[in-house]
Write an enzyme that holds these catalytic residues in place. Structure first.
Site, PDB file in Angstrom:
ATOM      1  N   ARG A 121      17.337  46.867  42.993  1.00 23.72           N
ATOM      2  CA  ARG A 121      18.235  46.609  42.010  1.00 23.72           C
ATOM      3  C   ARG A 121      18.887  46.968  41.544  1.00 23.72           C
ATOM      4  O   ARG A 121      19.984  46.319  40.839  1.00 23.72           O
ATOM      5  CB  ARG A 121      17.908  45.523  40.836  1.00 23.72           C
ATOM      6  CG  ARG A 121      16.064  44.437  41.012  1.00 23.72           C
ATOM      7  CD  ARG A 121      16.123  43.630  40.117  1.00 23.72           C
ATOM      8  NE  ARG A 121      15.196  42.809  40.016  1.00 23.72           N
ATOM      9  CZ  ARG A 121      13.680  43.366  39.702  1.00 23.72           C
ATOM     10  NH1 ARG A 121      13.536  44.665  39.018  1.00 23.72           N
ATOM     11  NH2 ARG A 121      12.679  42.527  39.883  1.00 23.72           N
ATOM     12  N   LYS A 143      32.565  44.171  49.598  1.00 26.18           N
ATOM     13  CA  LYS A 143      31.164  43.599  50.476  1.00 26.18           C
ATOM     14  C   LYS A 143      30.485  44.131  51.419  1.00 26.18           C
ATOM     15  O   LYS A 143      30.595  45.245  52.534  1.00 26.18           O
ATOM     16  CB  LYS A 143      32.045  42.577  51.231  1.00 26.18           C
ATOM     17  CG  LYS A 143      33.116  41.599  50.530  1.00 26.18           C
ATOM     18  CD  LYS A 143      33.940  40.511  51.715  1.00 26.18           C
ATOM     19  CE  LYS A 143      35.081  39.782  51.049  1.00 26.18           C
ATOM     20  NZ  LYS A 143      36.167  38.886  51.777  1.00 26.18           N
ATOM     21  N   GLU A 185      44.327  45.635  60.885  1.00 26.87           N
ATOM     22  CA  GLU A 185      44.444  45.978  59.742  1.00 26.87           C
ATOM     23  C   GLU A 185      45.134  46.732  58.680  1.00 26.87           C
ATOM     24  O   GLU A 185      46.063  45.635  57.955  1.00 26.87           O
ATOM     25  CB  GLU A 185      42.655  46.089  58.961  1.00 26.87           C
ATOM     26  CG  GLU A 185      42.031  45.973  60.204  1.00 26.87           C
ATOM     27  CD  GLU A 185      41.257  44.334  59.792  1.00 26.87           C
ATOM     28  OE1 GLU A 185      42.652  44.292  58.951  1.00 26.87           O
ATOM     29  OE2 GLU A 185      40.348  43.669  60.043  1.00 26.87           O
ATOM     30  N   LYS A 229      44.733  47.301  49.967  1.00 24.86           N
ATOM     31  CA  LYS A 229      43.728  46.454  49.335  1.00 24.86           C
ATOM     32  C   LYS A 229      42.622  46.755  47.877  1.00 24.86           C
ATOM     33  O   LYS A 229      42.316  46.002  47.243  1.00 24.86           O
ATOM     34  CB  LYS A 229      41.873  47.195  50.053  1.00 24.86           C
ATOM     35  CG  LYS A 229      40.857  46.825  49.979  1.00 24.86           C
ATOM     36  CD  LYS A 229      40.353  45.771  51.111  1.00 24.86           C
ATOM     37  CE  LYS A 229      38.712  45.489  51.301  1.00 24.86           C
ATOM     38  NZ  LYS A 229      38.178  45.180  52.265  1.00 24.86           N
ATOM     39  N   GLU A 239      36.308  37.087  45.539  1.00 20.25           N
ATOM     40  CA  GLU A 239      37.247  36.540  46.420  1.00 20.25           C
ATOM     41  C   GLU A 239      37.170  34.713  45.771  1.00 20.25           C
ATOM     42  O   GLU A 239      36.589  33.771  46.691  1.00 20.25           O
ATOM     43  CB  GLU A 239      36.574  35.829  47.771  1.00 20.25           C
ATOM     44  CG  GLU A 239      37.869  35.676  48.968  1.00 20.25           C
ATOM     45  CD  GLU A 239      37.504  35.644  50.205  1.00 20.25           C
ATOM     46  OE1 GLU A 239      36.960  37.369  50.989  1.00 20.25           O
ATOM     47  OE2 GLU A 239      37.727  35.414  51.167  1.00 20.25           O
ATOM     48  N   ARG A 243      41.896  37.264  47.292  1.00 27.05           N
ATOM     49  CA  ARG A 243      41.710  38.201  47.895  1.00 27.05           C
ATOM     50  C   ARG A 243      41.765  37.432  49.431  1.00 27.05           C
ATOM     51  O   ARG A 243      41.422  38.494  50.456  1.00 27.05           O
ATOM     52  CB  ARG A 243      40.097  38.902  47.952  1.00 27.05           C
ATOM     53  CG  ARG A 243      39.422  39.292  48.566  1.00 27.05           C
ATOM     54  CD  ARG A 243      38.527  40.155  47.633  1.00 27.05           C
ATOM     55  NE  ARG A 243      37.590  41.209  49.192  1.00 27.05           N
ATOM     56  CZ  ARG A 243      36.874  41.382  48.820  1.00 27.05           C
ATOM     57  NH1 ARG A 243      36.122  42.242  47.473  1.00 27.05           N
ATOM     58  NH2 ARG A 243      36.270  42.702  49.176  1.00 27.05           N
ATOM     59  N   ASN A 247      42.084  38.147  54.847  1.00 28.73           N
ATOM     60  CA  ASN A 247      42.013  37.393  56.313  1.00 28.73           C
ATOM     61  C   ASN A 247      43.098  37.209  57.112  1.00 28.73           C
ATOM     62  O   ASN A 247      42.368  36.185  57.631  1.00 28.73           O
ATOM     63  CB  ASN A 247      40.404  36.026  55.803  1.00 28.73           C
ATOM     64  CG  ASN A 247      39.165  36.412  55.248  1.00 28.73           C
ATOM     65  OD1 ASN A 247      38.482  37.300  55.098  1.00 28.73           O
ATOM     66  ND2 ASN A 247      39.197  35.955  54.063  1.00 28.73           N
ATOM     67  N   HIS A 250      42.275  36.255  60.434  1.00 27.73           N
ATOM     68  CA  HIS A 250      40.424  36.433  61.173  1.00 27.73           C
ATOM     69  C   HIS A 250      40.492  35.037  61.365  1.00 27.73           C
ATOM     70  O   HIS A 250      39.337  34.820  61.543  1.00 27.73           O
ATOM     71  CB  HIS A 250      39.901  36.830  60.198  1.00 27.73           C
ATOM     72  CG  HIS A 250      39.870  38.580  59.328  1.00 27.73           C
ATOM     73  ND1 HIS A 250      41.512  38.909  59.247  1.00 27.73           N
ATOM     74  CD2 HIS A 250      39.379  39.547  59.562  1.00 27.73           C
ATOM     75  CE1 HIS A 250      41.433  40.562  59.101  1.00 27.73           C
ATOM     76  NE2 HIS A 250      40.159  40.972  59.180  1.00 27.73           N
ATOM     77  N   HIS A 254      38.545  35.214  64.267  1.00 24.80           N
ATOM     78  CA  HIS A 254      36.166  34.982  64.444  1.00 24.80           C
ATOM     79  C   HIS A 254      36.176  34.255  65.023  1.00 24.80           C
ATOM     80  O   HIS A 254      34.649  34.087  65.715  1.00 24.80           O
ATOM     81  CB  HIS A 254      36.329  34.486  63.284  1.00 24.80           C
ATOM     82  CG  HIS A 254      36.029  35.869  62.230  1.00 24.80           C
ATOM     83  ND1 HIS A 254      36.376  35.428  60.295  1.00 24.80           N
ATOM     84  CD2 HIS A 254      35.219  36.783  61.840  1.00 24.80           C
ATOM     85  CE1 HIS A 254      36.070  36.254  59.863  1.00 24.80           C
ATOM     86  NE2 HIS A 254      35.430  37.315  60.415  1.00 24.80           N
ATOM     87  N   HIS A 267      36.365  43.655  67.177  1.00 27.08           N
ATOM     88  CA  HIS A 267      37.231  42.622  65.397  1.00 27.08           C
ATOM     89  C   HIS A 267      38.565  42.579  65.660  1.00 27.08           C
ATOM     90  O   HIS A 267      38.976  42.085  65.454  1.00 27.08           O
ATOM     91  CB  HIS A 267      36.699  43.510  64.429  1.00 27.08           C
ATOM     92  CG  HIS A 267      36.732  42.038  63.227  1.00 27.08           C
ATOM     93  ND1 HIS A 267      36.530  41.375  63.070  1.00 27.08           N
ATOM     94  CD2 HIS A 267      37.791  42.350  62.182  1.00 27.08           C
ATOM     95  CE1 HIS A 267      37.148  41.005  62.076  1.00 27.08           C
ATOM     96  NE2 HIS A 267      37.783  42.342  61.121  1.00 27.08           N
TER      97      HIS A 267
END
Ligand code: NAD
Ligand code: GLY
Length: 367
Positions: A121, A143, A185, A229, A239, A243, A247, A250, A254, A267
Site C-alpha cells: 500500500r 502520474k 515537451e 511542471k 488535475e 494541470r 496536455n 496532446h 494522442h 509521443h
C-alpha cells in the site's frame, strides 16, 4: 546543484539537477527518512550504461540493493510485467520503509511509481530519469501506471516520488530521435507558461541534438521545464483544472499516436504535430496571431520535429479518434489553446468546421 521544490499539501519533494548526480544517488537518498533496503528498477539498455554507477553509489552509502530489469519498450508497460516487479519485491523482502528507485525513461518511471504506490500500500519512491522527456515531464508530478490492452495509461495512481534526481550527463547516450521527442515537451512549456524559455529556444542556433546545445542552454531547458511542471503540479496535483494545460498538443497528438498504432511516431513527435494544430486553432479563434503560430512552427522545425500529419491519415478517422481523448467532457472535445499573454486555456468551443479546416491545413486528407 540546482534544486526545485514541488510543494504539495502532503508530499513535498525536491527535484535535484546536477551533472554526475548519479554518483551521489546514495548520499542523496541517505538524507531522506528511508530504510536500508532499495529495489532499483531499470531496463537492460539503461542499466548497461548506468546501473553500476547507481549500484556503487547506493552500496557505498550503506544501502542493501536488489535490482529488477523490465525489458525495454512501451509494449512491456503491462500488468504482467508489473507483477514481476512485485515478485522481486517479495523475494527481497521489500518493506514499508524500503525504497523503489526508477532508473530510466518514462516507461520505467511510470511502472516503478505504480509498483511503489501499490506494494504494501505504498513504499518510498525515487525517480532517476534518463530521457529528456522523463527529466522535464514524466518524472515530476506523480502520474504512475501501466497500459491496458485497450488503451494507454488506463491503470494507474497519483503517487509522488520523495526525490527526483536528474543527472544531465545521462543524456549523452540517449538516441537523438528520443532527444528531439523530449524537446517537444520543452517547447510546450515555452508556449503555455514560460516566455523566457520560449525566447531562449528561439535564440538557440539549433535544438535537434544534445551536442549542438550549449551547456548553458541545457541548464536553462532543464531548470525552466522542471520549474514549470513543479509550479503547475504544486497548484493542481490531481488535475482538477490548471494541470490540464500540460496536455497542450496532446489532444491531436494522442489521436495520431492511436491511429498509427503507436508505431510510427514517438509521443513527442505526435505532440509536435498537435501543437501546430492547436496553434492554428488558436489563431482562428483570435487567441493567437499568425506570427505566434509561425514562431512556434519554426521552433518545431528547429528541433527537427514533424509539423505536418502523415497524408494517409483521414479527417473523419481523426475526428472519431479525438472523441476518445481523456479531456472529452459530455461528448465535446476540449483543446488546450495558447493565448496572446503566453499562457494557455482549455477550450471546448472548437467547431467541427474549424477542426476540419485546420486538419486539412496540416496535411490530413478529407474523406
Ligand atoms: P522510454 O522510457 O521508452 O525511453 C525511450 C528509449 O530510450 C528506451 O528505449 C530507453 O531504453 C532508452 N533510454 C532511456 N534513457 C536512456 C539513456 N540515457 N541512454 C540511452 N538510452 C536511453 O520513453 P520516454 O519517452 O522516456 O517515456 C515515455 C513514457 O512516459 C510513456 O509510457 C508515457 O506514457 C510516459 N509519460 C508519463 C508522464 C507522466 O506524467 N507520468 C508524462 C509523459 C509521458
Ligand atoms: N504529462 C502531463 C501531466 O503530468 O499532467
Amino acid at each position: 546543484m540546482q534544486t526545485i521544490a514541488v510543494n504539495l499539501p502532503q508530499h513535498s519533494y525536491q527535484i535535484a539537477i546536477f551533472p554526475h548526480g548519479l554518483q551521489q544517488l546514495g548520499s542523496q537518498l541517505r538524507q531522506l527518512p528511508v530504510g536500508n533496503k532499495v529495489l532499483l528498477v531499470s531496463n537492460p539498455t539503461v542499466f548497461n550504461y548506468y546501473g553500476e554507477i547507481a549500484r556503487q553509489s547506493l552500496e557505498n552509502a550503506g544501502f542493501s540493493l536488489a535490482v529488477h530489469l523490465i525489458p525495454d519498450g512501451e509494449q512491456h508497460k503491462t500488468l504482467d510485467r508489473l507483477a514481476e516487479v512485485y515478485d522481486t519485491a517479495l523475494l527481497h523482502r521489500i518493506e514499508r520503509s524500503s525504497t523503489l528507485i526508477a532508473l530510466g525513461g518514462g516507461v520505467i518511471g511510470d511502472m516503478t511509481g505504480f509498483a511503489a504506490a501499490t506494494w504494501l500500500r505504498g513504499v518510498n519512491f525515487v525517480q532517476v530519469p534518463t530521457t529528456l522527456l522523463a527529466m522535464v515531464d514524466a518524472s515530476i508530478g506523480g502520474k504512475t501506471g501501466v497500459n491496458h490492452p485497450q488503451g494507454k495509461n488506463l491503470i494507474g495512481a497519483f503517487y509522488q516520488p520523495c526525490l527526483v534526481l536528474i543527472d544531465p550527463l545521462t543524456l549523452k547516450t540517449l538516441p537523438p530521435r528520443e532527444f528531439r521527442a523530449g524537446m517537444a515537451e520543452v517547447i510546450k512549456y515555452g508556449v503555455i507558461c514560460d516566455r523566457p524559455l520560449f525566447d531562449a529556444l528561439e535564440q538557440a542556433p539549433s535544438l535537434d541534438s544534445l551536442e549542438k546545445l550549449s551547456p548553458q542552454l541545457l541548464e536553462t531547458i532543464l531548470q525552466h521545464s522542471c520549474q514549470a511542471k513543479a509550479t503547475i503540479v504544486s497548484q493542481d496535483e490531481k488535475e482538477a483544472g490548471l494541470r490540464a494545460i500540460l496536455n497542450y498538443g496532446h489532444t491531436l497528438g494522442h489521436a495520431i499516436e492511436s491511429l498509427t498504432h503507436y508505431s510510427q511516431f514517438l509521443h513527442g513527435e505526435a505532440v509536435a504535430m498537435g501543437m501546430v494544430a492547436a496553434g492554428e486553432i488558436a489563431r482562428r479563434l483570435d487567441l493567437w496571431t499568425a506570427a505566434d503560430a509561425q514562431r512556434q512552427t519554426q521552433l518545431i522545425h528547429k528541433a527537427q520535429l514533424p509539423s505536418q500529419i502523415p497524408s494517409h491519415l483521414k479527417t473523419n478517422a481523426i475526428l472519431t479518434a479525438l472523441k476518445t481523448d481523456k479531456k472529452v467532457k459530455d461528448g465535446t472535445v476540449r483543446f488546450v489553446l495558447p493565448t496572446a499573454n503566453g499562457q494557455a486555456i482549455v477550450e471546448d468551443g472548437v467547431t467541427p468546421e474549424v477542426l476540419r479546416t485546420v486538419l486539412a491545413e496540416i496535411g490530413a486528407i478529407s474523406d
